[in-house]
Design a protein around this motif. Structure first.
Motif, PDB file in Angstrom:
ATOM      1  N   LYS A 117      34.977  43.070  38.241  1.00 21.19           N
ATOM      2  CA  LYS A 117      36.431  43.037  38.439  1.00 21.19           C
ATOM      3  C   LYS A 117      36.753  42.792  39.912  1.00 21.19           C
ATOM      4  N   SER A 118      36.063  43.501  40.793  1.00 16.29           N
ATOM      5  CA  SER A 118      36.299  43.366  42.222  1.00 16.29           C
ATOM      6  C   SER A 118      35.884  41.989  42.731  1.00 16.29           C
ATOM      7  N   ASP A 132      38.318  39.317  41.531  1.00 16.83           N
ATOM      8  CA  ASP A 132      39.611  39.515  42.173  1.00 16.83           C
ATOM      9  C   ASP A 132      39.588  38.947  43.582  1.00 16.83           C
ATOM     10  N   ARG A 133      38.496  39.227  44.311  1.00 20.04           N
ATOM     11  CA  ARG A 133      38.357  38.681  45.664  1.00 20.04           C
ATOM     12  C   ARG A 133      38.254  37.164  45.637  1.00 20.04           C
ATOM     13  N   TYR A 135      39.392  35.092  43.382  1.00 18.27           N
ATOM     14  CA  TYR A 135      40.677  34.505  42.989  1.00 18.27           C
ATOM     15  C   TYR A 135      41.632  34.468  44.172  1.00 18.27           C
ATOM     16  N   ARG A 136      41.698  35.560  44.928  1.00 20.19           N
ATOM     17  CA  ARG A 136      42.591  35.594  46.082  1.00 20.19           C
ATOM     18  C   ARG A 136      42.170  34.567  47.116  1.00 20.19           C
TER      19      ARG A 136
END
Length: 301
Positions: free
Chosen positions: A290-291, A294-295, A297-298
């Motif tokens: 998940k982390s 998320d990183r 994608y940003r």
């Protein structure tokens, strides 16, 4: 009914031979025969038919075996969970991958996770999404990468990590290879090299073609992405593949072209069981994934 009786029954069913089962379990043949007889007496049914030195399951024996396998899997899973709780940094994480996803594209994820948790190892299983869901229901895996990601299912919970673009793969001398984008109706006369029936990419191609008013002609169907790329290079046909799969092992004499249409995007993520908690080691992986995405994608935004 005792656990050892179920273990003996399962081993005899697997080997279809009492002596072989005894050798595998390192117990006396007479002990196995006696426990099977006690089990049959308790159940009131005949589980095996004797055929000389061999045995085979009766119809009710086959039904009983299905339940025994689930019970023994749960016992093993329970033992693993206890070991995980004692030491979540050691052990094996059984991870599924749906066919049509390339394990190669996830090497960076695995490398970074192993750097943080060097004593955790992976056992990777590949198959269709329904097959992976069945394994998950039986407790044989707890996390699986899939595409597309089911978001409303009674057995599994889906988490979308990113959206993947599908690209058209053509031989470099194909008459459409110079275009920046292509509409699906421009491919009506083409021959497709693709995955076998029942796999998501194949179904996506058929739906898109039917929506455009034609049924695609299939020149080859299989399960291996590198084979599909090679056949496009050989001029056997064209292919529609995930963009990430075209980041490696792409023949020099093929080109990738974008396709018009929202149907040529698919969500990629993981599924986990709804009805039970992940083991601590699996929770470590899940939170890391998940982390990580998320990183990523940003960063891409």
């Amino acid at each position: 009914m005792e656990l050892r009786q179920l273990i003996y029954f399962n081993e005899v069913a697997k080997n279809e031979h009492v002596t072989k089962a005894a050798d595998e379990l390192h117990v006396a043949q007479s002990a196995i025969s006696r426990q099977i007889s006690l089990l049959e007496a308790e159940l009131g049914v005949t589980l095996f038919l004797r055929e000389g030195r061999n045995v085979r399951l009766t119809s009710i024996g086959k039904i009983f075996l299905e339940h025994v396998e689930k019970i023994l899997n749960e016992v093993e899973k329970t033992k693993e969970k206890v070991e995980d709780y004692l030491n979540p940094e050691k052990g094996v994480i059984r991870l599924g991958f749906s066919t049509g996803l390339s394990v190669h594209t996830f090497t960076m994820v695995f490398t970074q996770f192993r750097e943080l948790h060097p004593k955790l190892h992976f056992q990777l299983l590949q198959g269709t999404t329904p097959y992976l869901m069945d394994l998950m229901e039986k407790g044989e895996i707890d996390i699986a990468f899939v595409a597309p990601v089911p978001t409303d299912h009674p057995i599994v919970k889906g988490d979308i990590f990113f959206t993947e673009k599908m690209l058209l793969l053509l031989p470099e001398h194909h008459e459409l290879a110079h275009l920046k984008t292509i509409r699906i109706n421009q491919l009506e006369q083409e021959r497709f090299v693709t995955f076998r029936s029942g796999l998501p990419i194949r179904e996506m191609i058929f739906k898109a073609c039917q929506k455009a008013g034609f049924v695609p002609t299939i020149a080859f169907e299989g399960e291996d992405m590198d084979t599909i790329k090679g056949l496009v290079s050989a001029g056997i046909g064209i292919a529609i593949l995930p963009e990430l799969a075209l980041s490696y092992n792409v023949p020099k004499d093929v080109v990738a072209v974008e396709l018009n249409g929202s149907e040529f995007f698919r969500p990629v993520g993981v599924i986990t069981p709804k009805k039970r908690e992940l083991a601590p080691s699996e929770q470590l992986l899940y939170k890391f994934l998940k982390s990580f995405y998320d990183r990523l994608y940003r960063f891409q935004m």
